[in-house]
Design a protein around this motif. Structure first.
Motif, PDB file in Angstrom:
ATOM      1  N   SER A  97       0.840  -1.198   0.000  1.00 44.12           N
ATOM      2  CA  SER A  97       0.000   0.000   0.000  1.00 44.12           C
ATOM      3  C   SER A  97       0.877   1.249   0.000  1.00 44.12           C
ATOM      4  O   SER A  97       2.076   1.201   0.297  1.00 44.12           O
ATOM      5  CB  SER A  97      -0.910   0.015   1.222  1.00 44.12           C
ATOM      6  OG  SER A  97      -0.162   0.265   2.407  1.00 44.12           O
ATOM      7  N   ALA A  98       0.257   2.388  -0.299  1.00 47.81           N
ATOM      8  CA  ALA A  98       0.973   3.656  -0.265  1.00 47.81           C
ATOM      9  C   ALA A  98       1.453   3.966   1.148  1.00 47.81           C
ATOM     10  O   ALA A  98       2.551   4.503   1.339  1.00 47.81           O
ATOM     11  CB  ALA A  98       0.082   4.779  -0.790  1.00 47.81           C
ATOM     12  N   VAL A  99       0.635   3.653   2.138  1.00 47.21           N
ATOM     13  CA  VAL A  99       1.041   3.890   3.529  1.00 47.21           C
ATOM     14  C   VAL A  99       2.245   3.030   3.888  1.00 47.21           C
ATOM     15  O   VAL A  99       3.195   3.496   4.532  1.00 47.21           O
ATOM     16  CB  VAL A  99      -0.133   3.628   4.490  1.00 47.21           C
ATOM     17  CG1 VAL A  99       0.347   3.589   5.944  1.00 47.21           C
ATOM     18  CG2 VAL A  99      -1.203   4.699   4.325  1.00 47.21           C
ATOM     19  N   GLN A 100       2.251   1.784   3.467  1.00 43.66           N
ATOM     20  CA  GLN A 100       3.386   0.913   3.760  1.00 43.66           C
ATOM     21  C   GLN A 100       4.659   1.411   3.075  1.00 43.66           C
ATOM     22  O   GLN A 100       5.739   1.389   3.667  1.00 43.66           O
ATOM     23  CB  GLN A 100       3.050  -0.512   3.331  1.00 43.66           C
ATOM     24  CG  GLN A 100       1.985  -1.157   4.206  1.00 43.66           C
ATOM     25  CD  GLN A 100       1.378  -2.407   3.613  1.00 43.66           C
ATOM     26  OE1 GLN A 100       1.675  -2.780   2.468  1.00 43.66           O
ATOM     27  NE2 GLN A 100       0.509  -3.068   4.368  1.00 43.66           N
ATOM     28  N   HIS A 334      -2.359  10.668   6.386  1.00 44.41           N
ATOM     29  CA  HIS A 334      -3.599  11.075   5.722  1.00 44.41           C
ATOM     30  C   HIS A 334      -3.434  11.057   4.204  1.00 44.41           C
ATOM     31  O   HIS A 334      -4.301  10.550   3.475  1.00 44.41           O
ATOM     32  CB  HIS A 334      -3.986  12.477   6.192  1.00 44.41           C
ATOM     33  CG  HIS A 334      -5.136  13.071   5.442  1.00 44.41           C
ATOM     34  ND1 HIS A 334      -6.418  12.572   5.510  1.00 44.41           N
ATOM     35  CD2 HIS A 334      -5.193  14.127   4.577  1.00 44.41           C
ATOM     36  CE1 HIS A 334      -7.221  13.287   4.743  1.00 44.41           C
ATOM     37  NE2 HIS A 334      -6.490  14.242   4.168  1.00 44.41           N
ATOM     38  N   LEU A 335      -2.317  11.596   3.712  1.00 40.97           N
ATOM     39  CA  LEU A 335      -2.090  11.596   2.267  1.00 40.97           C
ATOM     40  C   LEU A 335      -1.932  10.174   1.739  1.00 40.97           C
ATOM     41  O   LEU A 335      -2.372   9.863   0.624  1.00 40.97           O
ATOM     42  CB  LEU A 335      -0.860  12.438   1.926  1.00 40.97           C
ATOM     43  CG  LEU A 335      -0.951  13.937   2.267  1.00 40.97           C
ATOM     44  CD1 LEU A 335       0.312  14.654   1.815  1.00 40.97           C
ATOM     45  CD2 LEU A 335      -2.178  14.587   1.647  1.00 40.97           C
ATOM     46  N   GLY A 336      -1.308   9.303   2.535  1.00 39.91           N
ATOM     47  CA  GLY A 336      -1.167   7.912   2.121  1.00 39.91           C
ATOM     48  C   GLY A 336      -2.508   7.221   1.977  1.00 39.91           C
ATOM     49  O   GLY A 336      -2.738   6.467   1.018  1.00 39.91           O
ATOM     50  N   ARG A 337      -3.402   7.448   2.912  1.00 36.45           N
ATOM     51  CA  ARG A 337      -4.733   6.857   2.799  1.00 36.45           C
ATOM     52  C   ARG A 337      -5.478   7.397   1.582  1.00 36.45           C
ATOM     53  O   ARG A 337      -6.215   6.666   0.914  1.00 36.45           O
ATOM     54  CB  ARG A 337      -5.532   7.127   4.081  1.00 36.45           C
ATOM     55  CG  ARG A 337      -5.011   6.423   5.329  1.00 36.45           C
ATOM     56  CD  ARG A 337      -5.074   4.915   5.192  1.00 36.45           C
ATOM     57  NE  ARG A 337      -4.687   4.230   6.430  1.00 36.45           N
ATOM     58  CZ  ARG A 337      -4.016   3.100   6.463  1.00 36.45           C
ATOM     59  NH1 ARG A 337      -3.617   2.525   5.340  1.00 36.45           N
ATOM     60  NH2 ARG A 337      -3.725   2.528   7.620  1.00 36.45           N
ATOM     61  N   ARG A 338      -5.283   8.661   1.289  1.00 36.23           N
ATOM     62  CA  ARG A 338      -5.913   9.225   0.083  1.00 36.23           C
ATOM     63  C   ARG A 338      -5.322   8.591  -1.180  1.00 36.23           C
ATOM     64  O   ARG A 338      -6.044   8.310  -2.139  1.00 36.23           O
ATOM     65  CB  ARG A 338      -5.747  10.739   0.047  1.00 36.23           C
ATOM     66  CG  ARG A 338      -6.558  11.483   1.112  1.00 36.23           C
ATOM     67  CD  ARG A 338      -6.530  12.988   0.899  1.00 36.23           C
ATOM     68  NE  ARG A 338      -7.244  13.362  -0.326  1.00 36.23           N
ATOM     69  CZ  ARG A 338      -8.572  13.535  -0.411  1.00 36.23           C
ATOM     70  NH1 ARG A 338      -9.336  13.337   0.649  1.00 36.23           N
ATOM     71  NH2 ARG A 338      -9.115  13.889  -1.553  1.00 36.23           N
ATOM     72  N   MET A 339      -4.012   8.374  -1.179  1.00 30.07           N
ATOM     73  CA  MET A 339      -3.409   7.735  -2.349  1.00 30.07           C
ATOM     74  C   MET A 339      -3.934   6.320  -2.509  1.00 30.07           C
ATOM     75  O   MET A 339      -4.252   5.883  -3.628  1.00 30.07           O
ATOM     76  CB  MET A 339      -1.882   7.746  -2.232  1.00 30.07           C
ATOM     77  CG  MET A 339      -1.183   7.045  -3.404  1.00 30.07           C
ATOM     78  SD  MET A 339       0.627   7.111  -3.326  1.00 30.07           S
ATOM     79  CE  MET A 339       0.920   8.740  -4.033  1.00 30.07           C
ATOM     80  N   ALA A 341      -6.751   5.258  -1.710  1.00 34.74           N
ATOM     81  CA  ALA A 341      -8.147   5.340  -2.159  1.00 34.74           C
ATOM     82  C   ALA A 341      -8.275   5.939  -3.559  1.00 34.74           C
ATOM     83  O   ALA A 341      -9.394   6.074  -4.060  1.00 34.74           O
ATOM     84  CB  ALA A 341      -8.959   6.173  -1.167  1.00 34.74           C
ATOM     85  N   GLY A 342      -7.135   6.289  -4.173  1.00 39.71           N
ATOM     86  CA  GLY A 342      -7.182   6.889  -5.499  1.00 39.71           C
ATOM     87  C   GLY A 342      -7.696   8.316  -5.497  1.00 39.71           C
ATOM     88  O   GLY A 342      -8.189   8.807  -6.515  1.00 39.71           O
TER      89      GLY A 342
END
Length: 417
Positions: A97-100, A334-339, A341-342
């Protein structure tokens, strides 16, 4: 009619007991680990342990010598961790994931910005460009070896005279029969002299050939006649990193060396956006390292008969550093979760890069004051991180460029020219 008697609560009904808050953790004062899944934590801890074993014991010496010895071995180890192109899918990539990916960047930059730059350029620039814009043949040829760290990549966009304005690039690609011939120079290229393949952006000829003056991306294998990558020396920042110039002197490439899916500046700029996202996280790693050093030092350094951490002015510095550090990590998350989610926009990445790098530099400078004269010694990581962040401040877009991105988004008016 008699008055009703007062209702009595059932004997079993009791006020709910408040959940007991966990102890305050100076390393995670906002409890941000609660936002992470067990898999997120496992990836973070794996990268942290690797950096503690393979980078931290040696990086001060690398920095002092101005070199990154064993870079190819380090790349293979990072490939074994799944850290190269880790948010890409297929072709040997981890599909994280982006967060990871962001957590990995944070841990790597907590060790040194140069190590995070090695990973960012490999995955977010070179591999991302091939993954998103390359042909199936190009992906199969390059990505598995790059994901494993067997092949290192670099990304040639910046030129000696064109940094913030890549539309003015002078590197040219002209058609010659079925081939492309590239001529020009690129500057400040991480991984350049150790790369097995360079993603080079050039303006095509406008004589009716394919592209018609557009900016296109080309895959240039190391060893191609006319291509060289002399290393840049005498740096005072990112010293534990390979930084090079790319020289293209009539470099002849087959017609299928061009990335078919990228036409115009949108291609390279989308790659930069992916790399900037990693910087949002990574800069907080450098800041965390400096904060932790200052906190430990304040607990043990004694002046006037007691630890300096017991003085109000030192505590004020530590509180302000912790505030900005963990606000920055929360923003990155927060930005990672948005990424994931597209839903992440380029303007939001500019928001994160502008804020987090700026605050990371301030945290480093404040930490240096807590350490006093010891803050300039390589026995501590603070000055090394501070000088590295001076490069992070300007690469992948200067602060001024990100301010203008946000200014345009806020006002609807373009102030770049």
């Amino acid at each position: 009619m008699s008055a009703p008697s007062a209702a009595k609560p059932p004997s079993a009904a009791k006020a709910p007991s408040a959940a007991k808050a966990p102890p305050f953790d100076p390393g995670d004062p906002l409890g941000l680990d609660d936002l992470l899944t067990p898999e997120d934590l496992a990836i973070r801890d794996t990268v942290r342990a690797w950096a503690a074993d393979r980078v931290l014991p040696y990086v001060a010496d690398w920095y002092e010598r101005g070199e990154l010895p064993g870079v190819r071995e380090l790349a293979r180890e990072l490939g074994g961790l799944g850290a190269l192109g880790m948010s890409l899918t297929g072709y040997g990539c981890a599909g994280a994931s982006a967060v990871q990916y962001g957590l990995a960047c944070l841990e790597l930059e907590a060790a040194d910005s140069g190590i995070r730059s090695l990973v960012s350029v490999q995955g977010s620039l070179a591999m991302y460009a091939i993954h998103r814009y390359g042909s199936e043949e190009q992906k199969e040829r390059w990505l598995p070896a790059m994901a494993a760290g067997e092949t290192i990549g670099c990304f040639g966009l910046t030129e000696p005279d064109h940094g913030s304005d890549p539309s003015g690039m002078c590197t040219r690609a002209r058609r010659d029969g079925g081939d492309w011939v590239l001529t020009g120079r690129k500057m400040w290229i991480t991984n350049g002299s150790v790369a097995g393949v360079a993603v080079v952006w050039a303006r095509t000829d406008d004589d009716g050939g394919e592209g018609g003056g557009d900016i296109r991306g080309f895959l240039v294998p190391a060893g191609t006649p006319g291509f060289s990558a002399p290393e840049i020396i005498h740096k005072w920042s990112l010293r534990a990193s390979v930084t090079s110039e790319l020289v293209l002197d009539e470099v002849r490439l087959p017609g299928d060396a061009v990335l078919p899916g990228a036409v115009g500046l949108r291609g390279p700029l989308s790659c930069l956006g992916h790399a900037r996202y990693g910087i949002v996280w990574g800069s907080m790693g450098a800041a965390r390292s400096c904060f932790e050093s200052a906190l430990q030092y304040a607990r043990t350094r004694e002046q006037f008969g007691r630890p300096i951490g017991g003085f109000q002015l030192t505590q004020a510095k530590l509180a302000d550093m912790a505030l900005e550090l963990h606000k920055g990590i929360l923003l990155a998350h927060h930005l990672g979760r948005r990424m994931d989610a597209g839903r992440l926009r380029a303007e939001q990445v500019s928001f994160g890069k502008l804020n987090n790098v700026r605050e990371a530099i301030e945290i480093c400078r404040t930490a240096r004051t807590v350490l006093g004269a010891n803050g300039i010694s390589l026995e501590y990581p603070v000055m090394r991180h501070a000088t590295n962040l001076e490069s992070v401040l300007t690469y992948e877009g200067t602060s001024e460029m990100h301010q203008l991105v946000l200014g345009k988004a806020l006002t609807g008016l373009d102030a770049f020219r």
